[in-house]
Design an enzyme around this catalytic site. Structure first.
Site, PDB file in Angstrom:
ATOM      1  N   TYR A 147      40.127  33.559  48.449  1.00  0.00           N
ATOM      2  CA  TYR A 147      38.816  33.385  49.075  1.00  0.00           C
ATOM      3  C   TYR A 147      38.737  32.093  49.891  1.00  0.00           C
ATOM      4  O   TYR A 147      37.975  31.997  50.844  1.00  0.00           O
ATOM      5  CB  TYR A 147      37.707  33.367  48.018  1.00  0.00           C
ATOM      6  CG  TYR A 147      37.569  34.659  47.254  1.00  0.00           C
ATOM      7  CD1 TYR A 147      38.054  35.856  47.765  1.00  0.00           C
ATOM      8  CD2 TYR A 147      36.950  34.696  46.016  1.00  0.00           C
ATOM      9  CE1 TYR A 147      37.925  37.040  47.062  1.00  0.00           C
ATOM     10  CE2 TYR A 147      36.822  35.882  45.302  1.00  0.00           C
ATOM     11  CZ  TYR A 147      37.315  37.045  45.834  1.00  0.00           C
ATOM     12  OH  TYR A 147      37.191  38.220  45.142  1.00  0.00           O
ATOM     13  N   LYS A 192      49.144  38.502  38.122  1.00  0.00           N
ATOM     14  CA  LYS A 192      50.044  39.524  38.668  1.00  0.00           C
ATOM     15  C   LYS A 192      51.404  38.845  38.851  1.00  0.00           C
ATOM     16  O   LYS A 192      51.988  38.830  39.951  1.00  0.00           O
ATOM     17  CB  LYS A 192      49.441  40.047  39.992  1.00  0.00           C
ATOM     18  CG  LYS A 192      50.126  41.253  40.569  1.00  0.00           C
ATOM     19  CD  LYS A 192      49.893  42.527  39.805  1.00  0.00           C
ATOM     20  CE  LYS A 192      50.691  43.670  40.395  1.00  0.00           C
ATOM     21  NZ  LYS A 192      50.794  44.841  39.512  1.00  0.00           N
ATOM     22  N   ASP A 225      46.384  45.020  36.825  1.00  0.00           N
ATOM     23  CA  ASP A 225      46.237  46.487  36.846  1.00  0.00           C
ATOM     24  C   ASP A 225      46.155  47.022  35.408  1.00  0.00           C
ATOM     25  O   ASP A 225      45.327  47.892  35.101  1.00  0.00           O
ATOM     26  CB  ASP A 225      47.384  47.147  37.618  1.00  0.00           C
ATOM     27  CG  ASP A 225      48.732  46.501  37.380  1.00  0.00           C
ATOM     28  OD1 ASP A 225      48.782  45.401  36.790  1.00  0.00           O
ATOM     29  OD2 ASP A 225      49.758  47.093  37.768  1.00  0.00           O
ATOM     30  N   ASP A 249      36.889  38.256  39.694  1.00  0.00           N
ATOM     31  CA  ASP A 249      35.788  38.943  40.373  1.00  0.00           C
ATOM     32  C   ASP A 249      35.771  40.416  39.941  1.00  0.00           C
ATOM     33  O   ASP A 249      34.744  40.978  39.540  1.00  0.00           O
ATOM     34  CB  ASP A 249      36.027  38.827  41.890  1.00  0.00           C
ATOM     35  CG  ASP A 249      34.821  39.222  42.711  1.00  0.00           C
ATOM     36  OD1 ASP A 249      33.806  39.608  42.122  1.00  0.00           O
ATOM     37  OD2 ASP A 249      34.907  39.156  43.959  1.00  0.00           O
ATOM     38  N   ASP A 253      33.004  42.196  36.982  1.00  0.00           N
ATOM     39  CA  ASP A 253      32.125  43.317  37.326  1.00  0.00           C
ATOM     40  C   ASP A 253      32.423  44.537  36.449  1.00  0.00           C
ATOM     41  O   ASP A 253      31.506  45.253  36.027  1.00  0.00           O
ATOM     42  CB  ASP A 253      32.263  43.688  38.806  1.00  0.00           C
ATOM     43  CG  ASP A 253      31.373  42.815  39.679  1.00  0.00           C
ATOM     44  OD1 ASP A 253      30.878  41.793  39.166  1.00  0.00           O
ATOM     45  OD2 ASP A 253      31.176  43.133  40.872  1.00  0.00           O
TER      46      ASP A 253
END
Ligand code: NAD
Length: 362
Positions: A147, A192, A225, A249, A253
């Protein structure tokens, strides 16, 4: 008798349901003040659309000053139709929240997630997965990652640099381990690292902090994942989940979604001095504003997080959490969590607040 402790709180109710649910928080803080001999000095200030209408900007200088002079910020919600035609940086959401995060270096976003069995019908998860309920906390880094890395948008390519510096990983890792220390002693780091160099670096720093400062805490690693799948199948196995900005993020959610109504979800964004901005996860919910039906629990839960994290008033924070649980177990539910099952009674915003207060003072 020990002297009464005094805390200054900047109260920024904002727009839509913000002022309604903040009214319940003020009632709750008055009850907590009485019971635990705490003095809360509330400085109410304009923010968001309400501030644009009154003063012409979403974060007036006087509001920022009130926040600087306080020990914590209680934030309602901002935004709505009236201000959607403004340029993005002048809009309530971008023009108020982002500058506040930046100004106070609020790098750690803490979002508790969970559900008690009484609310199992409001989660999309199957009852057998919810079982006796679950509770975990997502700790998301807020100031780094793709970001904020260098961005390029050219005719034939686009790129966002994914980057983390050592001190950024160290400080967020400490927040997660400290939370686990006061919880069930387990941190799940999500990255990851099988593909990304940034994640390999991130993981090595998390392991370093763990070994040096928190060896007693259990540490496990999951790839993003896999983590998104595991949350749906075994949510009760998680305690504190640590992730960078992008993966955090996504996970926070997902966590909110499996926890039932957004009206129940509290959150905190804190800096290294544990100064924080405490706010519900949801927005200003314009379609229900002014009707007296919004669920005040997310805002009240945010105040409980403030008492615990910024003020260290653990007992008072637990009293609020317990009172919320008792109210729900008593079957008193606002419209967003009401399912018309046996034993349930639909209540208004203020009735929910009153019941929580009654349970605090019991
Ligand atoms: P929203 O969170 O306001 O509403 C989404 C849904 O959740 C709606 O059905 C709403 O009624 C419901 N809901 C939210 N809070 C609730 C509560 N406490 N009790 C019961 N139901 C609740 O999201 P949206 O509709 O996408 O956004 C509305 C406005 O809020 C927009 O202007 C948006 O930009 C703004 N927003 C602000 C923040 C913030 O202030 N941090 C966050 C998200 C959205």
């Amino acid at each position: 008798m020990s002297p009464q402790k005094n805390y200054k709180i900047a109260v920024l109710a904002g727009d839509g349901i913000g002022p309604e649910v903040m009214t319940e928080v003020k009632k709750v803080l008055a009850a907590v003040s009485k019971k635990f001999f705490l003095d809360f000095e509330l400085k109410e200030s304009l923010v968001g659309g309400a501030a644009i209408d009154a003063i012409g900007e979403p974060l007036p200088t006087a509001t920022l000053k009130a926040c600087e002079e306080s020990d914590a910020i209680l934030f309602g919600s901002v935004g709505g139709e009236n201000w959607n035609s403004l340029p993005p940086e002048k809009r309530p959401e971008v023009g108020a929240l982002l500058p506040l995060r930046k100004h106070f270096d609020l790098f750690a976003n803490i979002r508790p997630a969970g559900i008690s069995p009484i609310l199992k019908n409001s989660s999309p998860l199957k009852p057998e997965i919810i079982g006796n309920g679950f509770h975990f906390t997502v700790v998301r880094e807020l100031t780094g990652d793709v970001y904020f890395g260098e961005k390029k948008l050219e005719k034939d390519f686009g790129s966002d640099l994914m980057i983390y510096k050592k001190n950024e990983v160290e400080r967020i890792a400490r927040v997660a381990f400290e939370l686990a220390r006061n919880s069930r002693q387990k941190v799940t780091n999500v990255d990851k690292a099988n593909v990304l160099a940034t994640s390999q670096f991130w993981r090595s720093i998390v392991e370093e902090i763990h070994a040096k400062e928190f060896p007693e805490i259990e540490l496990e690693h999951l790839y993003i994942d896999n983590a998104t799948m595991q949350l749906l199948t075994r949510p009760a196995d998680f305690d504190v989940i640590l992730a960078g900005n992008l993966f955090g993020d996504i996970l926070s959610d997902e966590a909110a979604q499996i926890s039932g109504s957004i009206g129940m979800q509290a959150s905190a964004s804190i800096n290294s001095k544990k100064f924080g901005l405490y706010e519900p996860m949801g927005g200003s919910a314009p379609s229900i504003a002014g009707k007296g039906i919004a669920n005040p629990i997310a805002q009240i839960g945010s105040a409980a997080m403030m008492l615990e994290i910024s003020f260290g008033e653990t007992e008072a924070a637990s009293a609020i959490e317990d009172a919320i649980q008792k109210t729900l177990e008593g079957g008193l539910l606002t419209a967003d969590i009401f399912t018309d099952s046996a034993g349930e009674q639909k209540v208004s915003t203020s009735e929910m607040g009153d019941s929580i207060i009654k349970n605090i003072l019991k």
